[in-house]
Scaffold this motif. Sequence first.
Motif, PDB file in Angstrom:
ATOM      1  N   THR A 178      50.918  43.348  57.093  1.00  0.00           N
ATOM      2  CA  THR A 178      51.513  43.832  55.923  1.00  0.00           C
ATOM      3  C   THR A 178      51.919  42.947  54.874  1.00  0.00           C
ATOM      4  O   THR A 178      51.783  43.360  53.403  1.00  0.00           O
ATOM      5  N   PHE A 179      52.367  41.780  55.034  1.00  0.00           N
ATOM      6  CA  PHE A 179      52.834  40.786  54.211  1.00  0.00           C
ATOM      7  C   PHE A 179      51.565  40.483  53.329  1.00  0.00           C
ATOM      8  O   PHE A 179      51.586  40.128  52.193  1.00  0.00           O
ATOM      9  N   LEU A 180      50.477  40.320  53.880  1.00  0.00           N
ATOM     10  CA  LEU A 180      49.113  39.872  53.252  1.00  0.00           C
ATOM     11  C   LEU A 180      48.697  40.968  52.349  1.00  0.00           C
ATOM     12  O   LEU A 180      48.302  40.650  51.171  1.00  0.00           O
ATOM     13  N   ARG A 181      48.902  42.178  52.736  1.00  0.00           N
ATOM     14  CA  ARG A 181      48.400  43.384  51.840  1.00  0.00           C
ATOM     15  C   ARG A 181      49.569  43.403  50.713  1.00  0.00           C
ATOM     16  O   ARG A 181      49.079  43.612  49.650  1.00  0.00           O
ATOM     17  N   ALA A 182      50.791  43.217  50.889  1.00  0.00           N
ATOM     18  CA  ALA A 182      51.689  42.986  49.913  1.00  0.00           C
ATOM     19  C   ALA A 182      51.407  41.865  48.852  1.00  0.00           C
ATOM     20  O   ALA A 182      51.424  42.174  47.421  1.00  0.00           O
ATOM     21  N   CYS A 183      51.063  40.692  49.170  1.00  0.00           N
ATOM     22  CA  CYS A 183      50.623  39.780  48.387  1.00  0.00           C
ATOM     23  C   CYS A 183      49.216  39.884  47.645  1.00  0.00           C
ATOM     24  O   CYS A 183      49.307  39.658  46.315  1.00  0.00           O
ATOM     25  N   LEU A 184      48.419  40.470  48.331  1.00  0.00           N
ATOM     26  CA  LEU A 184      47.095  41.026  47.567  1.00  0.00           C
ATOM     27  C   LEU A 184      47.296  41.995  46.571  1.00  0.00           C
ATOM     28  O   LEU A 184      46.621  42.002  45.455  1.00  0.00           O
ATOM     29  N   SER A 185      48.023  42.962  46.805  1.00  0.00           N
ATOM     30  CA  SER A 185      48.406  43.873  45.952  1.00  0.00           C
ATOM     31  C   SER A 185      49.129  43.440  44.709  1.00  0.00           C
ATOM     32  O   SER A 185      48.866  43.866  43.434  1.00  0.00           O
ATOM     33  N   GLN A 186      49.950  42.780  44.793  1.00  0.00           N
ATOM     34  CA  GLN A 186      50.735  41.904  43.732  1.00  0.00           C
ATOM     35  C   GLN A 186      49.787  41.083  42.783  1.00  0.00           C
ATOM     36  O   GLN A 186      49.650  41.227  41.632  1.00  0.00           O
ATOM     37  N   GLN A 193      46.512  41.682  42.899  1.00  0.00           N
ATOM     38  CA  GLN A 193      45.568  42.688  41.949  1.00  0.00           C
ATOM     39  C   GLN A 193      46.135  43.234  40.678  1.00  0.00           C
ATOM     40  O   GLN A 193      45.701  43.445  39.779  1.00  0.00           O
ATOM     41  N   ARG A 194      47.450  43.535  40.833  1.00  0.00           N
ATOM     42  CA  ARG A 194      48.050  44.052  39.785  1.00  0.00           C
ATOM     43  C   ARG A 194      48.426  43.171  38.431  1.00  0.00           C
ATOM     44  O   ARG A 194      48.279  43.375  37.567  1.00  0.00           O
ATOM     45  N   PHE A 195      48.499  41.839  38.889  1.00  0.00           N
ATOM     46  CA  PHE A 195      48.584  40.861  37.967  1.00  0.00           C
ATOM     47  C   PHE A 195      47.590  40.572  37.231  1.00  0.00           C
ATOM     48  O   PHE A 195      47.298  40.386  35.956  1.00  0.00           O
ATOM     49  N   CYS A 196      46.321  40.657  38.127  1.00  0.00           N
ATOM     50  CA  CYS A 196      45.049  40.507  37.231  1.00  0.00           C
ATOM     51  C   CYS A 196      44.503  41.706  36.548  1.00  0.00           C
ATOM     52  O   CYS A 196      43.472  41.509  35.661  1.00  0.00           O
ATOM     53  N   GLN A 197      44.892  42.781  36.794  1.00  0.00           N
ATOM     54  CA  GLN A 197      44.343  44.233  36.140  1.00  0.00           C
ATOM     55  C   GLN A 197      45.658  44.611  35.098  1.00  0.00           C
ATOM     56  O   GLN A 197      45.509  45.604  34.502  1.00  0.00           O
ATOM     57  N   GLN A 198      46.389  43.589  34.503  1.00  0.00           N
ATOM     58  CA  GLN A 198      47.489  44.121  33.632  1.00  0.00           C
ATOM     59  C   GLN A 198      46.755  44.286  32.221  1.00  0.00           C
ATOM     60  O   GLN A 198      45.898  43.426  32.049  1.00  0.00           O
ATOM     61  N   GLU A 199      47.288  45.218  31.584  1.00  0.00           N
ATOM     62  CA  GLU A 199      46.641  45.381  30.277  1.00  0.00           C
ATOM     63  C   GLU A 199      47.181  44.127  28.976  1.00  0.00           C
ATOM     64  O   GLU A 199      48.388  43.509  29.559  1.00  0.00           O
ATOM     65  N   ASP A 200      46.182  43.996  28.424  1.00  0.00           N
ATOM     66  CA  ASP A 200      46.437  43.011  27.382  1.00  0.00           C
ATOM     67  C   ASP A 200      46.477  43.375  26.146  1.00  0.00           C
ATOM     68  O   ASP A 200      46.236  42.972  24.921  1.00  0.00           O
ATOM     69  N   GLY A 201      47.160  44.660  25.854  1.00  0.00           N
ATOM     70  CA  GLY A 201      47.276  45.372  24.676  1.00  0.00           C
ATOM     71  C   GLY A 201      48.291  44.739  23.600  1.00  0.00           C
ATOM     72  O   GLY A 201      48.288  44.999  22.476  1.00  0.00           O
ATOM     73  N   GLY A 202      49.241  43.692  24.218  1.00  0.00           N
ATOM     74  CA  GLY A 202      50.156  43.020  23.256  1.00  0.00           C
ATOM     75  C   GLY A 202      49.699  41.955  22.529  1.00  0.00           C
ATOM     76  O   GLY A 202      50.489  41.196  21.940  1.00  0.00           O
ATOM     77  N   THR A 203      48.537  41.546  22.841  1.00  0.00           N
ATOM     78  CA  THR A 203      47.976  40.054  22.448  1.00  0.00           C
ATOM     79  C   THR A 203      47.799  40.051  20.817  1.00  0.00           C
ATOM     80  O   THR A 203      48.044  39.017  20.169  1.00  0.00           O
ATOM     81  N   SER A 204      47.647  41.504  20.110  1.00  0.00           N
ATOM     82  CA  SER A 204      47.262  41.031  18.687  1.00  0.00           C
ATOM     83  C   SER A 204      48.847  41.048  18.111  1.00  0.00           C
ATOM     84  O   SER A 204      49.123  40.382  17.067  1.00  0.00           O
ATOM     85  N   THR A 205      49.856  41.529  18.688  1.00  0.00           N
ATOM     86  CA  THR A 205      51.370  41.383  18.504  1.00  0.00           C
ATOM     87  C   THR A 205      51.735  40.022  18.445  1.00  0.00           C
ATOM     88  O   THR A 205      52.402  39.511  17.632  1.00  0.00           O
ATOM     89  N   VAL A 206      51.260  39.421  19.534  1.00  0.00           N
ATOM     90  CA  VAL A 206      51.780  37.928  19.933  1.00  0.00           C
ATOM     91  C   VAL A 206      51.136  36.983  18.707  1.00  0.00           C
ATOM     92  O   VAL A 206      51.850  36.236  18.261  1.00  0.00           O
TER      93      VAL A 206
END
Length: 92
Positions: A3-11, A13-26
């Motif tokens: 369960t711990f390994l799944r939780a780490c992997l899901s974190q 995956q979420r980090f790698c799949q985040q949107e980068d829509g705010g890059t032009s604002t930056v």
Amino acid sequence: MNTFLRACLSQVQRFCQQEDGGTSTVETVLLLPAFFYIFLMSFETGRISLNHVMLERGISLAVRDIRIGELKEPSHQDIKDRICFYARIIPE
């Protein structure tokens, strides 16, 4: 443990799949002050140059008046007044 390994992997995956829509604002936030600074710097340089040219013109015309004899034995204040009269843009 599984369960711990799944939780780490899901974190991960979420980090790698985040949107980068705010890059032009930056980029805008980082670059806009630099362009604004350059614009204001060029404006201020133009204003200083204009004051310098007008002062040179005032001095030139005041000295011309002295040389051709329009001012007979001018005092320091007379010369200053004549320069300020000819250089009209310069603030007091």
